[in-house]
Design a protein around this motif. Structure first.
Motif, PDB file in Angstrom:
ATOM      1  N   GLU A  26       0.808  -1.387  -0.106  1.00 13.54           N
ATOM      2  CA  GLU A  26       0.452   0.168  -0.089  1.00 13.54           C
ATOM      3  C   GLU A  26       0.967   1.375  -0.132  1.00 13.54           C
ATOM      4  O   GLU A  26       0.267   2.375  -0.580  1.00 13.54           O
ATOM      5  CB  GLU A  26      -0.906  -0.228   1.178  1.00 13.54           C
ATOM      6  N   ALA A  27       1.856   1.159   0.611  1.00 10.55           N
ATOM      7  CA  ALA A  27       3.192   1.830   0.507  1.00 10.55           C
ATOM      8  C   ALA A  27       3.415   2.354  -1.249  1.00 10.55           C
ATOM      9  O   ALA A  27       4.041   3.089  -1.284  1.00 10.55           O
ATOM     10  CB  ALA A  27       3.800   2.314   1.745  1.00 10.55           C
ATOM     11  N   ARG A  28       3.679   1.822  -1.480  1.00  8.26           N
ATOM     12  CA  ARG A  28       3.974   2.170  -2.886  1.00  8.26           C
ATOM     13  C   ARG A  28       3.083   2.161  -3.973  1.00  8.26           C
ATOM     14  O   ARG A  28       3.127   2.491  -4.835  1.00  8.26           O
ATOM     15  CB  ARG A  28       4.847   0.128  -3.409  1.00  8.26           C
ATOM     16  N   GLY A  29       1.677   1.310  -3.735  1.00 10.52           N
ATOM     17  CA  GLY A  29       0.963   2.297  -4.318  1.00 10.52           C
ATOM     18  C   GLY A  29       0.265   1.109  -5.284  1.00 10.52           C
ATOM     19  O   GLY A  29      -0.074   1.601  -6.296  1.00 10.52           O
ATOM     20  N   THR A  30       0.944  -0.181  -5.238  1.00 13.00           N
ATOM     21  CA  THR A  30       0.468  -1.471  -5.780  1.00 13.00           C
ATOM     22  C   THR A  30      -0.804  -1.952  -5.447  1.00 13.00           C
ATOM     23  O   THR A  30      -0.470  -2.203  -4.041  1.00 13.00           O
ATOM     24  CB  THR A  30       1.701  -2.090  -5.594  1.00 13.00           C
ATOM     25  N   THR A  31      -1.251  -1.708  -6.395  1.00 11.66           N
ATOM     26  CA  THR A  31      -2.704  -3.110  -5.666  1.00 11.66           C
ATOM     27  C   THR A  31      -2.662  -4.791  -5.991  1.00 11.66           C
ATOM     28  O   THR A  31      -1.110  -5.186  -6.837  1.00 11.66           O
ATOM     29  CB  THR A  31      -3.775  -3.327  -7.357  1.00 11.66           C
ATOM     30  N   ILE A  32      -3.791  -5.124  -5.680  1.00  8.17           N
ATOM     31  CA  ILE A  32      -3.120  -6.889  -5.528  1.00  8.17           C
ATOM     32  C   ILE A  32      -3.067  -7.580  -6.977  1.00  8.17           C
ATOM     33  O   ILE A  32      -2.298  -8.635  -7.262  1.00  8.17           O
ATOM     34  CB  ILE A  32      -4.245  -7.496  -5.202  1.00  8.17           C
ATOM     35  N   THR A 155       1.599 -23.591 -15.803  1.00  8.72           N
ATOM     36  CA  THR A 155       0.743 -24.283 -15.616  1.00  8.72           C
ATOM     37  C   THR A 155       0.123 -24.900 -14.424  1.00  8.72           C
ATOM     38  O   THR A 155      -1.471 -24.565 -14.025  1.00  8.72           O
ATOM     39  CB  THR A 155       0.456 -25.522 -16.115  1.00  8.72           C
ATOM     40  N   GLN A 156       0.481 -24.498 -12.445  1.00 10.15           N
ATOM     41  CA  GLN A 156       0.146 -25.148 -11.510  1.00 10.15           C
ATOM     42  C   GLN A 156       0.079 -23.983 -10.477  1.00 10.15           C
ATOM     43  O   GLN A 156       1.542 -22.794 -10.521  1.00 10.15           O
ATOM     44  CB  GLN A 156       0.882 -25.784 -11.314  1.00 10.15           C
ATOM     45  N   GLU A 157      -1.266 -23.308 -10.637  1.00 10.97           N
ATOM     46  CA  GLU A 157      -1.250 -21.910  -9.780  1.00 10.97           C
ATOM     47  C   GLU A 157      -0.058 -22.011  -8.765  1.00 10.97           C
ATOM     48  O   GLU A 157      -0.462 -21.494  -7.870  1.00 10.97           O
ATOM     49  CB  GLU A 157      -2.733 -22.170  -9.338  1.00 10.97           C
ATOM     50  N   GLY A 158       0.051 -22.962  -7.835  1.00  8.41           N
ATOM     51  CA  GLY A 158       0.569 -23.035  -6.471  1.00  8.41           C
ATOM     52  C   GLY A 158       1.868 -23.649  -6.463  1.00  8.41           C
ATOM     53  O   GLY A 158       2.399 -23.998  -5.672  1.00  8.41           O
ATOM     54  N   GLN A 159       2.654 -23.523  -8.016  1.00 12.74           N
ATOM     55  CA  GLN A 159       3.959 -23.083  -7.997  1.00 12.74           C
ATOM     56  C   GLN A 159       4.826 -21.531  -7.437  1.00 12.74           C
ATOM     57  O   GLN A 159       4.165 -20.942  -8.836  1.00 12.74           O
ATOM     58  CB  GLN A 159       3.989 -24.225  -8.687  1.00 12.74           C
ATOM     59  N   PRO A 160       5.595 -21.664  -6.575  1.00 11.73           N
ATOM     60  CA  PRO A 160       6.460 -20.013  -6.851  1.00 11.73           C
ATOM     61  C   PRO A 160       6.869 -19.576  -7.887  1.00 11.73           C
ATOM     62  O   PRO A 160       7.593 -20.845  -8.492  1.00 11.73           O
ATOM     63  CB  PRO A 160       7.028 -19.841  -5.694  1.00 11.73           C
ATOM     64  N   GLN A 161       7.071 -18.730  -8.572  1.00 13.70           N
ATOM     65  CA  GLN A 161       7.030 -18.377  -9.618  1.00 13.70           C
ATOM     66  C   GLN A 161       8.638 -16.949  -9.597  1.00 13.70           C
ATOM     67  O   GLN A 161       8.679 -16.891  -8.423  1.00 13.70           O
ATOM     68  CB  GLN A 161       6.502 -17.598 -10.915  1.00 13.70           C
ATOM     69  N   VAL A 162       9.418 -17.320 -10.385  1.00 14.36           N
ATOM     70  CA  VAL A 162      10.543 -16.320 -10.464  1.00 14.36           C
ATOM     71  C   VAL A 162       9.876 -14.533 -10.653  1.00 14.36           C
ATOM     72  O   VAL A 162       8.818 -14.869 -11.354  1.00 14.36           O
ATOM     73  CB  VAL A 162      12.152 -16.422 -12.052  1.00 14.36           C
ATOM     74  N   VAL A 163      10.214 -13.909  -9.344  1.00 16.45           N
ATOM     75  CA  VAL A 163       9.993 -12.851  -9.341  1.00 16.45           C
ATOM     76  C   VAL A 163      10.167 -11.850 -10.644  1.00 16.45           C
ATOM     77  O   VAL A 163      12.002 -11.517 -11.032  1.00 16.45           O
ATOM     78  CB  VAL A 163      10.608 -12.141  -7.791  1.00 16.45           C
ATOM     79  N   GLN A 164       9.331 -10.372 -11.390  1.00 17.15           N
ATOM     80  CA  GLN A 164       9.963  -9.938 -11.845  1.00 17.15           C
ATOM     81  C   GLN A 164       9.451  -8.638 -11.272  1.00 17.15           C
ATOM     82  O   GLN A 164       8.343  -8.075 -11.257  1.00 17.15           O
ATOM     83  CB  GLN A 164       8.396  -9.774 -13.501  1.00 17.15           C
ATOM     84  N   PRO A 165      10.187  -7.808 -11.327  1.00 14.74           N
ATOM     85  CA  PRO A 165       9.858  -6.595 -10.645  1.00 14.74           C
ATOM     86  C   PRO A 165       9.452  -5.436 -10.873  1.00 14.74           C
ATOM     87  O   PRO A 165       9.346  -5.486 -11.994  1.00 14.74           O
ATOM     88  CB  PRO A 165      10.990  -5.994 -10.355  1.00 14.74           C
ATOM     89  N   LEU A 166       8.648  -4.848 -10.525  1.00 16.71           N
ATOM     90  CA  LEU A 166       7.645  -4.201 -11.130  1.00 16.71           C
ATOM     91  C   LEU A 166       8.036  -3.221 -11.596  1.00 16.71           C
ATOM     92  O   LEU A 166       9.336  -2.463 -10.961  1.00 16.71           O
ATOM     93  CB  LEU A 166       6.277  -2.914  -9.452  1.00 16.71           C
ATOM     94  N   PRO A 167       8.203  -2.292 -12.878  1.00 20.35           N
ATOM     95  CA  PRO A 167       8.274  -1.190 -12.703  1.00 20.35           C
ATOM     96  C   PRO A 167       9.127  -0.504 -11.983  1.00 20.35           C
ATOM     97  O   PRO A 167       7.323  -0.016 -11.435  1.00 20.35           O
ATOM     98  CB  PRO A 167       8.016  -0.705 -14.816  1.00 20.35           C
ATOM     99  N   GLN A 168       9.666   1.128 -11.607  1.00 20.34           N
ATOM    100  CA  GLN A 168       9.377   2.033 -10.664  1.00 20.34           C
ATOM    101  C   GLN A 168       9.386   2.977 -11.904  1.00 20.34           C
ATOM    102  O   GLN A 168      10.168   3.742 -12.414  1.00 20.34           O
ATOM    103  CB  GLN A 168      11.492   1.593 -10.048  1.00 20.34           C
ATOM    104  N   PRO A 169       8.599   4.161 -11.455  1.00 19.13           N
ATOM    105  CA  PRO A 169       8.480   5.095 -12.041  1.00 19.13           C
ATOM    106  C   PRO A 169       9.746   6.539 -11.596  1.00 19.13           C
ATOM    107  O   PRO A 169      10.040   6.049 -10.080  1.00 19.13           O
ATOM    108  CB  PRO A 169       7.089   5.890 -11.209  1.00 19.13           C
TER     109      PRO A 169
END
Length: 275
Positions: A26-32, A155-169
């Protein structure tokens, strides 16, 4: 801050791992939805993590991986979040159930053959569990972010994925970030020497809090999750732009003068500018 407000802040419960991640988001203004897209999870899984409803997720090892990736996406230290997870949250355990008897008898041979088969099965399960622990607790997902090529998919919803960082303004090109925002121990017998032209912010944390500070040039000079009982000293050139999570548990001094965060607080996040 009055004695009544101090008493109210001390009685608040220490935030859990889900609350820490929610406050930082919320502090970064990012949505779910943005977080779910970046982590390749569904929005309901992100909501389950933030509400600490871990029964809706996989086993404990996968949950630790989800939280580690979520913290890395928000660019905060995953250590305090995982520590809060171990201290406050009850994690589900994956169950390994033996198959039901379908009426087919396996050849038994001698007793030694049966014991050997059981030992091999237990060894295989142990090796699988060890591989999962090593993957999620030892391997830093940051090393995968540096690899070139197409992003990993699943294709499995429960497996963790490699993080793609959100673009920073980015408002404008700026020189490398100053290192003045690093933690500086405060000696009670003498005050830190302030550089000429610089001003000083002192944060005292009565609970876990995520803080971000930008200086007059718009550069981020301090940004991290801070543990309960710690103190941070930040120096730079004003005006400062501050974002303080869990603000009711943070005390702030600016040039040796106390600053009341409550008038600037909304949903436990304080946003203010100090000249």
């Amino acid at each position: 801050m009055s004695e009544l407000e101090l008493h109210a802040s001390e009685t608040q419960a220490e935030p859990g791992p889900g609350a820490m991640l929610r406050m930082a988001r919320e502090a970064r203004g990012t949505t779910i939805a943005e977080v779910a897209a970046a982590l390749k999870l569904s929005p309901r899984q992100i909501e389950a993590i933030e509400s600490e409803d871990f029964s809706r997720l996989a086993g404990a090892t996968f949950i630790r991986g989800f939280i580690r990736n979520y913290a890395k996406l928000l660019r905060i230290d995953a250590g305090p979040v995982l520590a809060a997870l171990a201290e406050n949250a009850a994690l589900p355990h994956a169950e390994l159930n033996a198959p039901m008897d379908v009426g087919v008898k396996m050849p038994t041979g001698s007793g030694r053959h049966g014991k050997g088969l059981l030992g091999a099965t237990l060894l295989a399960l142990l090796m699988l569990a060890l591989a999962l622990v090593l993957f999620f607790d030892v391997i830093d997902v940051g090393m995968f972010l540096k690899l070139q090529g197409s992003p990993m998919t699943s294709t499995q919803e429960g497996q963790p994925q490699v993080v793609q960082p959100l673009p920073q303004p980015v408002a404008s090109p700026s020189p490398p970030m100053e290192t003045s925002g690093e933690e500086k121990p405060v000696d009670s017998s003498e005050k830190p020497v302030v550089k000429p032209g610089a001003h000083q912010l002192i944060f005292t944390f009565d609970g876990s809090s995520w803080v971000e500070v930008k200086d007059a040039a718009g550069r981020t000079i301090f940004s991290q999750m801070n543990a309960k009982g710690t103190t941070q000293v930040v120096e730079g050139r004003p005006p400062f732009q501050l974002v303080v999570g869990n603000a009711s548990l943070v005390r702030l001094q600016y040039n040796d003068q106390p600053v009341d965060l409550m008038p600037h607080t909304r949903v436990e996040v304080a946003r203010l500018t100090l000249d």
